[in-house]
Design an enzyme around this catalytic site. Structure first.
Site, mmCIF file in Angstrom:
data_model
loop_
_atom_site.group_PDB
_atom_site.id
_atom_site.type_symbol
_atom_site.label_atom_id
_atom_site.label_comp_id
_atom_site.label_asym_id
_atom_site.label_seq_id
_atom_site.Cartn_x
_atom_site.Cartn_y
_atom_site.Cartn_z
ATOM 1 C CD GLU A 60 -2.049 1.642 -6.141
ATOM 2 O OE1 GLU A 60 -1.822 0.495 -5.704
ATOM 3 O OE2 GLU A 60 -2.091 2.651 -5.417
ATOM 4 C CB CYS A 89 3.264 3.236 -2.693
ATOM 5 S SG CYS A 89 3.732 1.975 -3.896
HETATM 6 N N1 THU Z 1 -0.858 -0.739 -0.999
HETATM 7 C C1 THU Z 1 -1.402 -0.709 -2.247
HETATM 8 O O1 THU Z 1 -2.047 -1.667 -2.678
HETATM 9 N N2 THU Z 1 -1.216 0.411 -2.996
HETATM 10 C C2 THU Z 1 -0.508 1.497 -2.605
HETATM 11 O O2 THU Z 1 -0.326 2.422 -3.381
HETATM 12 C C3 THU Z 1 0.018 1.578 -1.240
HETATM 13 C C4 THU Z 1 -0.078 0.343 -0.433
HETATM 14 C C5 THU Z 1 -1.051 -1.930 -0.178
HETATM 15 C C6 THU Z 1 0.191 -2.730 0.072
HETATM 16 C C7 THU Z 1 -0.153 -3.434 1.350
HETATM 17 O O3 THU Z 1 -0.876 -4.612 1.047
HETATM 18 C C8 THU Z 1 -1.089 -2.482 2.070
HETATM 19 O O4 THU Z 1 -1.536 -1.549 1.097
HETATM 20 C C9 THU Z 1 -0.445 -1.724 3.225
HETATM 21 O O5 THU Z 1 0.721 -1.100 2.829
#
Ligand code: THU
Length: 133
Positions: A60, A89
């Site tokens: 994001e 997240c």
């Molecule tokens: N991740 C994202 O790209 N976006 C989110 O909103 C949550 C987590 C990614 C970070 C990491 O590379 C993987 O997902 C596992 O946490």
């Protein structure tokens, strides 16, 4: 803001293509995102992990950066993962709220036929806003 069905589909398709470019060798959890600019253009982002795990950047936030450097501002976002759709997240919610605290958030999956449209203010009530004292 209500998103037209065609816009939802454009965002999901862009996020889906971005997911294929994710660099996620540590988590094995590729994420694709796409933000809709206020000018109607769509900007993709994928997660980029690092062997120093804390340096990982979420899909994001990479999509937000792409929109900004192209001269527009995010006004909707889609997130595509494998398995059950997941919301952004907490850190990404705050970053998205900087630009449009009520923006639509589209959650979709590459592997599961389930999608949902929610909004950032539902996901992050009471987002922090800096106000000069
Ligand atoms: N991740 C994202 O790209 N976006 C989110 O909103 C949550 C987590 C990614 C970070 C990491 O590379 C993987 O997902 C596992 O946490």
């Amino acid at each position: 803001m209500d998103l037209a069905k065609v816009t939802v589909e454009r965002l999901i398709e862009a996020a889906h293509q971005a997911q294929a470019q994710a660099y996620a060798p540590y988590s094995n959890f590729p994420v694709g995102a796409a933000v809709l600019g206020t000018d109607g253009r769509v900007f993709p982002g994928c997660n980029v992990e690092n062997s120093s795990f804390g340096l990982t950047v979420c899909a994001e936030r990479n999509a937000v950066a792409a929109a900004l450097v192209a001269g527009t501002r995010p006004t909707a976002v889609a997130v595509v993962v494998n398995g059950k759709p997941v919301p952004p997240c907490g850190a990404c919610r705050q970053v998205l709220a900087e630009f449009d605290p009520g923006m639509p958030v589209v959650l979709a999956s590459t592997t599961v036929r389930h999608q949902q449209v929610t909004s950032l203010d539902a996901l992050l009530p009471g987002a922090f806003r800096f106000e000069k004292p």
